[in-house]
Scaffold this active site. Sequence first.
Site, PDB file in Angstrom:
ATOM      1  N   PRO A 100       0.796  -1.317   0.202  1.00 30.69           N
ATOM      2  CA  PRO A 100      -0.100   0.098   0.096  1.00 30.69           C
ATOM      3  C   PRO A 100       0.826   1.373  -0.155  1.00 30.69           C
ATOM      4  O   PRO A 100       1.927   1.230   0.665  1.00 30.69           O
ATOM      5  CB  PRO A 100      -0.831  -0.216   1.355  1.00 30.69           C
ATOM      6  CG  PRO A 100      -0.121  -1.204   2.088  1.00 30.69           C
ATOM      7  CD  PRO A 100       0.708  -2.136   1.121  1.00 30.69           C
ATOM      8  N   VAL A 101       0.498   2.264  -0.925  1.00 32.01           N
ATOM      9  CA  VAL A 101       1.040   3.391  -0.947  1.00 32.01           C
ATOM     10  C   VAL A 101       0.901   4.409   0.373  1.00 32.01           C
ATOM     11  O   VAL A 101      -0.064   4.367   0.930  1.00 32.01           O
ATOM     12  CB  VAL A 101       0.999   4.213  -2.158  1.00 32.01           C
ATOM     13  CG1 VAL A 101       1.388   3.585  -3.348  1.00 32.01           C
ATOM     14  CG2 VAL A 101      -0.647   4.899  -2.206  1.00 32.01           C
ATOM     15  N   SER A 121       6.876   1.857   0.029  1.00 28.80           N
ATOM     16  CA  SER A 121       6.414   1.399  -1.216  1.00 28.80           C
ATOM     17  C   SER A 121       7.305   1.942  -2.332  1.00 28.80           C
ATOM     18  O   SER A 121       7.606   1.707  -3.505  1.00 28.80           O
ATOM     19  CB  SER A 121       4.842   1.915  -1.389  1.00 28.80           C
ATOM     20  OG  SER A 121       4.507   2.211  -2.516  1.00 28.80           O
ATOM     21  N   ASP A 128      15.158   3.533   4.241  1.00 32.08           N
ATOM     22  CA  ASP A 128      14.258   2.683   3.825  1.00 32.08           C
ATOM     23  C   ASP A 128      14.932   2.097   2.524  1.00 32.08           C
ATOM     24  O   ASP A 128      14.800   0.966   2.190  1.00 32.08           O
ATOM     25  CB  ASP A 128      13.099   3.819   3.357  1.00 32.08           C
ATOM     26  CG  ASP A 128      12.150   4.071   4.356  1.00 32.08           C
ATOM     27  OD1 ASP A 128      12.534   3.837   5.466  1.00 32.08           O
ATOM     28  OD2 ASP A 128      11.079   4.775   4.085  1.00 32.08           O
ATOM     29  N   ALA A 142      10.460   0.588  -2.937  1.00 31.73           N
ATOM     30  CA  ALA A 142      10.529  -0.551  -3.233  1.00 31.73           C
ATOM     31  C   ALA A 142      10.094  -0.517  -4.986  1.00 31.73           C
ATOM     32  O   ALA A 142      10.809  -1.360  -5.542  1.00 31.73           O
ATOM     33  CB  ALA A 142       9.441  -1.639  -2.591  1.00 31.73           C
TER      34      ALA A 142
HETATM   35  C1  MEV Z   1      10.595   6.569   7.126  1.00 32.52           C
HETATM   36  O1  MEV Z   1      10.185   4.933   7.123  1.00 32.52           O
HETATM   37  C2  MEV Z   1      11.539   6.755   8.368  1.00 32.52           C
HETATM   38  C3  MEV Z   1      11.878   8.079   8.831  1.00 32.52           C
HETATM   39  O2  MEV Z   1      12.652   8.096  10.027  1.00 32.52           O
HETATM   40  C4  MEV Z   1      12.279   8.766   7.662  1.00 32.52           C
HETATM   41  C5  MEV Z   1      13.583   8.608   7.469  1.00 32.52           C
HETATM   42  O3  MEV Z   1      14.142   7.860   8.124  1.00 32.52           O
HETATM   43  O4  MEV Z   1      14.050   8.926   6.276  1.00 32.52           O
HETATM   44  C6  MEV Z   1      10.481   8.518   9.390  1.00 32.52           C
END
Ligand code: MEV
Length: 322
Positions: free
Chosen positions: A110-111, A117, A161, A120
């Site tokens: 899910p976006v 998402s 991420d 990925a």
């Molecule tokens: C997002 O999955 C994680 C955050 O810490 C943002 C980031 O690390 O770039 C909220």
Amino acid sequence: MCPKPLPESEVVTASAPAKVILCGEHAVVYNRPAIAVPVSGLRVTVQLRRNQGGERGLRLISGDLERYLLLTAPEKQSITDALEMTVRLVLDALQRPLPDMTATIESQIPVASGLGSGAAVSAALGRALSAALGSPLNNPALNAIVYEVEKIHHGTPSGIDNTVIVYEQPVFFVRGRSIETFTIAVPFTLLIADTGLGALTKVAVGDVRRLYETAPERIQPVLSAIGDLVVQARSAIEGGDLPRLGALMTQNHAYLRHLTVSSAELDRLVEAALAAGALGAKLSGGGRGGNMIALVTSESEPSVRAALNDAGARHVYKTTVG
Ligand code: MEV
């Protein structure tokens, strides 16, 4: 070595997983450590083939993302589209012109839900395109490209991420440092519950930045406490102490509430999971909406799943780490 062009009949397929942040989101933007794990059961898959009948340009088609893009023109001055940016960066890295191909992108993730998402999609597209051009990018090169694309989604991403998604392994991540993984003494299971509310990470990260700038004396200690907690969580994972890991996750959720990135829906799911016997629970990712995670045992899994559904979860996914 001369790269082998993709034969007309051949299809190249590549994929990339979703991710969850086990602990340390937001603080990781401020150089504190965080732990993230891939969710290999939820994936983006990209298929690339040469255009039939002499059609020019690169077509990008995704029913799941509701996107159709035809790239034909030379590169624009500034690119704001993540798919186009991925393609242009891959072509730049490989020094290749725009190919006449069609990419079909299928996503189970899910976006705007904290599951990575965007990263990925970029990772799977970059992997498929470079392979179709006969020069598959290695993980460090792909990771650098996905990180650049992440800036469109996140503004100032920490890089966690793209790293967990490209390498598809659990990571203990510190901004700017090379990838570090760790031992998982006892495999553990997470339920991932979706509030169904889309939330942009960029907005939550921007709000924390404003908080940090206006009240540093209040926010700095919270960020440091999260960083300490992440180090303890790593020890708990390496020592197989799952109750301790769960307690740290729940503590992390409380700190994220201080950072204003939770929401009534996320809090409701966290409370429901804990009341039903989860070892720990917290929001995961940017917050405000999106997903939360609950650490469960095989005994508590059914009751926690039922409680999450009763508390309004749109979907409950399961993933095992280790
Ligand atoms: C997002 O999955 C994680 C955050 O810490 C943002 C980031 O690390 O770039 C909220």
